[in-house]
Every structure is written in C-alpha cells, then in structure tokens.
Design an enzyme around this catalytic site. Structure first.
Site, PDB file in Angstrom:
ATOM      1  N   GLU A  91       0.989  -1.849   0.228  1.00  0.00           N
ATOM      2  CA  GLU A  91       0.047  -0.167   0.408  1.00  0.00           C
ATOM      3  C   GLU A  91       0.742   1.053   0.002  1.00  0.00           C
ATOM      4  OE1 GLU A  91      -2.900  -0.507  -0.413  1.00  0.00           O
ATOM      5  OE2 GLU A  91      -3.302  -1.986  -0.019  1.00  0.00           O
ATOM      6  N   CYS A 137      -1.479   9.449   2.524  1.00  0.00           N
ATOM      7  CA  CYS A 137      -1.296   8.637   0.802  1.00  0.00           C
ATOM      8  C   CYS A 137      -2.026   9.209   0.477  1.00  0.00           C
ATOM      9  CB  CYS A 137      -1.420   6.879   0.879  1.00  0.00           C
ATOM     10  SG  CYS A 137      -2.715   6.275   2.352  1.00  0.00           S
TER      11      CYS A 137
END
Length: 468
Positions: free
Chosen positions: A225, A259
């Site tokens: 991720e 993110c």
C-alpha cells in the site's frame, strides 16, 4: 535553515534473537491448528475491539504527542475506522469462510467443485507513521479474520504510538499468536530474513521496492500500500464553494500527511481565482484565523520531513507559507502558477502544501495525469459527464467524485494502489482475502467411473465435441 535530526534514543529495539524466537514460536502455534477455528477467530476479533476501546485514551494521548492529532481527528481517521471494520468482520466472517461451490465443466462431471478459504500462515505487517495506529491494526484485522498469526512492526517515527501498540497487544494476545517488533531499518532487515507467508507493507514506493525484493527471496505473498501524487481536478462546472471546502479538508487532515491527500490541483483557468479564494477561506473557517494555535491542525512528524517540505516553499505562495521550526509547524499553503518541471511536482508532497496548475481543456489535465505514474487516489469536481470521462480515461487506486478521501472510509470498497502506488488490496472482505489462500478442490465420486479420460482414448471424438 534546517532542523537538526536526532535519533530517538528512547525507542525500544527488538533484538535479532527475540525476532527469531517470535518467528519460531508463531510457526509452532500456527501448526497447532488453533487459529483456523472460526469461533477462535471471532473471539480474537471481539478481543481486539475491546482492546481498542480500552486503550482509546492512551492512543489519543500518544497521537497528540507524536503528531499533534486532536482526539476528534483521531477518532474519525483512526479509531472509528477500526471499530467499523471489526464490526463488519465479526458480522460477515462465517459467511466469508464457508466453502464456495462453483460450477463444474461437463467433461469432468459428476465431480463437484468448491473453493476453500484457508489461512496463509504468518503475516508480517509493517506500518507507516502517518496513521500509526489505524494502519498497524487495520491489516491485523484481516490477519485475525483469515486465521493467521501476525508480527506487527510499527513505525519508529511515532514512538509513543508504537509503545502503546506494544502494550495493548501484549496485554490482550499471547506473543506466539500476535507479537510486536520495535525498531528501525535494522529490525526490518532482521524480519526480512524469515519466510513470512505474507508481507503487508504500507509506506513509500521506494521502501516498497525493498520489501518486494525481500519477499521475492522467500516467494512470500506481498501486499504493498504505497502512495504517489494524487491529482485533484476541478472543472469549469464545479460547485466552487463545496469544492473549496472539501479540497481544503482533504489537505489539512493530518497536516497533509496522508497517502491519499490531494497532492496537486488541476483547475480550469476560468475559475482558478475563485476556487483558490474558496480554499483559502475554508482553511480559516475550519482552523481559525491563527491556524498555528488550532487544536485541530497537526504537526509535521519529524525534522527530516520538515527539511524536505521547506524546500518547496520558494515558489509563488498564494496562501500560507508560515513555518515554525521548533514546533514542526507548516501552515496550509497554496502554491500558484506551478509548472510540471518544478521540483514540487517530481515526488509525493506528503505535507500541507498544495501546488496549483491550470488547464483550458479537460484533455490537457488527463494527458498530464496519464504521463505520470498511476496515483493511489484521484479526485474530480464537476458534472457527471465529466466524471465519466475522467474515470474512463485515467487509472488510479481509488477515486472520489465531488469529494476527497471518503472512499477510504467505506469498508465495502477495496482499497489499494495500482502500479507505482501499490499492489493488492484490503478493507472489508478484501482484508480477509489478503491473508487467505483460495484453495480449489474437485471432489469425485467413486460410485461411477466414466472412462473418457483414460487411454487409449476410445471416446476422444466425443471429448472434443463436449469441450468444443
């Protein structure tokens, strides 16, 4: 002026000997078959929920100390997401784990076919510092749900949260089932020596490549991720007041250290002036005139990150730009008239700075996005027909139309990157599957033995007709 970078001397370091012992003990415990029981998994999920609720105040305190994160933001972006995820797994696990009957081709009937869901084994979960509690525990939910053991490696950049995680896990779970390893790169390198069945990493693409190389040595499954430069497009027909508020919100959460934060803005030239005014106004409506004193605005995680972000503040500052080195504070900042070749457009910002580029036709914006690595998120503000075109002609891990960040909050949506922004996905059932092997099984009867498959293939012509 740069901040002096000092190593955290108070951070616990798990020794190589301890790591080896943890791995050995977890292998033994997993081999006992105990974790495979659905009742056992449900008990552990409920235990984890109890642990989170019991430790919520300690977690909030640690998040404030490490990131200046308010208890309200901590609840919205960390604790509540975990509780909702746990509730969904507790409700759905029995259904997810049931063998799934699938169709069987005519040529191998009367056999039957099913998919069995079995735990991979031992998972290694390496978490980042930006949402240090949520992004450590969320993958753990999938590991428990799937029936795996797990080793957690919190980030040393948020040491207070890392210590609370260690305390919480140690109190509620035996180390041979779930264990926490503390430390920096050296601890990672020790962990990489062991053949974990799945390595789950959240962080930067650069470190993700290191994890993938380590996983390749053991042929471990890997879930990465990562991140990247997530674009935010505002088209001519957008509701500017709503867009300004939602873009500002997406950028100030965790001081932009997210993110999936809007990394840069692509705005139609005819509305740029009005949009930037709305974003600026929204910063102050949410955080007040003196943002530095707001309890709802975070701080940059460490001096390294401060030094990296401050080099971007030399451009055309439309709003913000204020810095307090001692407090690790950077005001929400809008940089106007940014060009693709500027330094700020070469890497993920991961901070409260929003560079702005303009376009005349939507194709220009899409062309720029498609020339670069596929982002983890993409945001579009405008009408449905424009949104359809953007989704059709771009690729990203996830997306929101007329909003930011919200797709991460729906545990029924898969979350993950594509290409440079990651591989694999999780949340909800996808978390269960991330730590699960889907085992295909054919079950044949012994009451009937059709001779079609055996040499000398007397019925070969019939087989060709059936298959064809």
């Amino acid at each position: 002026m740069n901040l002096k970078v000092e190593k955290n001397k108070d951070m616990e370091e798990t020794s190589a000997k301890e790591i080896a012992e943890i791995y050995k003990n977890q292998r033994t415990f997993f081999a006992s078959q105990e974790t495979k029981s659905i009742d056992f998994r449900l008990q552990q999920l409920k235990k984890l929920k109890k642990a989170i609720l019991q430790y919520e105040d300690k977690v909030n305190k640690a998040l404030w100390e490490d990131l200046h994160k308010s208890k309200e933001e901590a609840f919205l972006t960390e604790t509540s997401l975990l509780i909702e995820e746990l509730n969904y797994h507790i409700k759905s696990l029995k259904k997810w784990s049931q063998p799934k009957k699938v169709g069987t081709p005519l040529q191998i009937k009367p056999s039957g076919s099913k998919i069995y869901f079995e735990p991979l084994g031992i998972g290694l979960i390496i978490a980042p510092w930006n949402y240090p509690f949520q992004l450590t525990i969320n993958p753990l939910i999938g590991a428990i749900s799937a029936g795996c053991c797990a080793v957690l490696k919190p980030s040393p950049d948020t040491p207070n949260v890392a210590r609370v995680i260690k305390e919480m896990i140690s109190e509620f779970f035996p180390s041979e089932y779930i264990s926490v390893v503390q430390g920096g790169k050296e601890a990672n390198q020790e962990l990489f020596k062991f053949p974990f069945d799945v390595m789950f990493f959240t962080g930067s693409p650069g470190v993700g490549k290191t994890v993938m190389k380590a996983a390749a040595e053991h042929l471990s499954r890997v879930v990465l991720e990562l991140g990247g430069k997530s674009p935010c497009i505002v088209d001519k027909a957008a509701n500017l007041k709503i867009a300004g508020k939602r873009i500002a919100w997406g950028k100030i959460i965790n001081a932009g250290q997210t993110c999936i934060a809007p990394d840069y803005l692509l705005v139609h030239k005819d509305i740029k002036k009005d949009l930037l005014a709305e974003i600026s106004k929204s910063f102050e409506e949410m955080l007040g005139d003196n943002i530095a004193n707001s309890n709802h605005y975070g701080r940059i995680v460490n001096p390294n990150a401060m030094n990296r972000l401050m080099k971007y503040l030399d451009g055309d500052i439309y709003y913000g730009g204020k810095v307090n080195l001692e407090e690790k504070y950077i005001a929400p900042t809008i940089l106007n008239n940014v060009k693709p070749e500027d330094e700020i457009m070469q890497e993920e910002i991961f901070g409260p700075i929003l560079p702005v580029m303009e376009f005349e036709e939507i194709e220009q914006a899409l062309s720029y996005i498609n020339k670069n690595e596929k982002p983890l998120a993409l945001y579009y503000f405008g009408k449905d027909n424009g949104a359809d075109q953007v989704l059709r002609e771009t690729s990203s891990g996830g997306a929101c139309i007329n909003d930011t960040l919200l797709h991460v909050a729906n545990h029924k949506l898969p979350f993950g990157g594509v290409g440079n922004s990651g591989m694999g996905k999780y949340h909800g059932k996808e978390s269960f599957l991330a730590f699960t092997h889907e085992r295909g099984v054919v079950n044949s009867t012994t009451k009937l033995d059709i001779p079609l498959k055996y040499p000398p293939y007397k019925f070969f012509g019939l087989i060709k007709k059936i298959v064809g």
